[in-house]
Scaffold this motif. Sequence first.
Motif, PDB file in Angstrom:
ATOM      1  N   VAL A  12       0.867  -1.173   0.000  1.00 46.73           N
ATOM      2  CA  VAL A  12       0.000   0.000   0.000  1.00 46.73           C
ATOM      3  C   VAL A  12       0.908   1.228   0.000  1.00 46.73           C
ATOM      4  N   PRO A  13       0.409   2.373  -0.483  1.00 45.16           N
ATOM      5  CA  PRO A  13       1.252   3.571  -0.506  1.00 45.16           C
ATOM      6  C   PRO A  13       1.649   4.009   0.909  1.00 45.16           C
ATOM      7  N   PRO A  14       2.803   4.635   1.047  1.00 40.73           N
ATOM      8  CA  PRO A  14       3.194   5.149   2.362  1.00 40.73           C
ATOM      9  C   PRO A  14       2.264   6.279   2.803  1.00 40.73           C
ATOM     10  N   LYS A  15       2.176   6.478   4.123  1.00 40.22           N
ATOM     11  CA  LYS A  15       1.343   7.557   4.666  1.00 40.22           C
ATOM     12  C   LYS A  15       1.950   8.929   4.388  1.00 40.22           C
ATOM     13  N   TYR A  58       1.386  -4.170  10.058  1.00 43.68           N
ATOM     14  CA  TYR A  58       1.714  -4.060  11.482  1.00 43.68           C
ATOM     15  C   TYR A  58       2.493  -2.764  11.751  1.00 43.68           C
ATOM     16  N   GLU A  59       3.523  -2.510  10.964  1.00 44.25           N
ATOM     17  CA  GLU A  59       4.351  -1.341  11.218  1.00 44.25           C
ATOM     18  C   GLU A  59       3.593  -0.038  10.980  1.00 44.25           C
ATOM     19  N   MET A  60       2.748   0.000   9.953  1.00 40.89           N
ATOM     20  CA  MET A  60       1.980   1.210   9.700  1.00 40.89           C
ATOM     21  C   MET A  60       0.926   1.434  10.781  1.00 40.89           C
ATOM     22  N   SER A  61       0.448   0.363  11.405  1.00 43.38           N
ATOM     23  CA  SER A  61      -0.526   0.517  12.498  1.00 43.38           C
ATOM     24  C   SER A  61       0.154   0.883  13.813  1.00 43.38           C
ATOM     25  N   SER A  65       5.388   5.299   8.799  1.00 42.00           N
ATOM     26  CA  SER A  65       4.705   5.800   7.606  1.00 42.00           C
ATOM     27  C   SER A  65       4.622   4.747   6.510  1.00 42.00           C
ATOM     28  N   ASP A  66       5.437   3.680   6.647  1.00 38.02           N
ATOM     29  CA  ASP A  66       5.497   2.608   5.651  1.00 38.02           C
ATOM     30  C   ASP A  66       6.201   1.428   6.318  1.00 38.02           C
ATOM     31  N   GLY A  89      15.557   4.353   5.307  1.00 38.29           N
ATOM     32  CA  GLY A  89      14.730   3.387   6.001  1.00 38.29           C
ATOM     33  C   GLY A  89      14.412   3.847   7.411  1.00 38.29           C
ATOM     34  N   ALA A  90      13.713   2.998   8.170  1.00 37.21           N
ATOM     35  CA  ALA A  90      13.339   3.335   9.541  1.00 37.21           C
ATOM     36  C   ALA A  90      13.526   2.147  10.481  1.00 37.21           C
ATOM     37  N   ALA A  91      14.322   1.164  10.078  1.00 37.56           N
ATOM     38  CA  ALA A  91      14.417  -0.076  10.848  1.00 37.56           C
ATOM     39  C   ALA A  91      15.647  -0.179  11.743  1.00 37.56           C
ATOM     40  N   ASN A  92      16.706   0.547  11.440  1.00 33.52           N
ATOM     41  CA  ASN A  92      17.975   0.348  12.134  1.00 33.52           C
ATOM     42  C   ASN A  92      18.072   1.038  13.480  1.00 33.52           C
ATOM     43  N   GLY A  93      17.444   2.166  13.608  1.00 31.09           N
ATOM     44  CA  GLY A  93      17.592   3.029  14.768  1.00 31.09           C
ATOM     45  C   GLY A  93      18.056   4.394  14.299  1.00 31.09           C
ATOM     46  N   PRO A  94      17.847   5.421  15.108  1.00 30.45           N
ATOM     47  CA  PRO A  94      18.092   6.790  14.661  1.00 30.45           C
ATOM     48  C   PRO A  94      19.529   7.087  14.241  1.00 30.45           C
TER      49      PRO A  94
END
Length: 149
Positions: A12-15, A58-61, A65-66, A89-94
């Motif tokens: 689905v498209p990103p938010k 799961y991650e978007m809920s 954002s994706d 990305g958004a998985a590794n950490g800031p």
Amino acid sequence: MHIEPRSAWGAVPPKNPPEPWAPGGPIDLVVHWVGGAGTLNINSHDDCPTRIRAIQSYEMSHGYSDIAYNLVCCPHGTVYEARGLAHRGAANGPKTNGTKPSVCLLLNEQDRMTQAMRDRILDLNAWVTPGTIYGHREVNTTTCPGDEV
């Protein structure tokens, strides 16, 4: 190296619009797993897109954002575009999201890493994201991607 597009798994498209890489990125490769208890019960290659959609959902809920990962690799060795390599990305950490692409292996705690997955990680590192291969726990405080990976 071929990477299946988002349409191959029914993304689905990103938010929100994706963010660009920080200066110096993307380099290296951070390997993740899904990591839940038990097994993902992937019985055929047809199961893989369903599992990726479940991760995205799961991650978007939960505020993303994706899907958080740049790429996803299934046990059969197919690599799928998640956020893709054109965006942070958004998985590794800031500390490393802005410079290090992430690949999520479709594995839970009881699933075994396949030779096809190992081969694709090496292919990605050689052809797509040159640099060092890190386990997620080498760049953030976590047990991901488990001892075997």
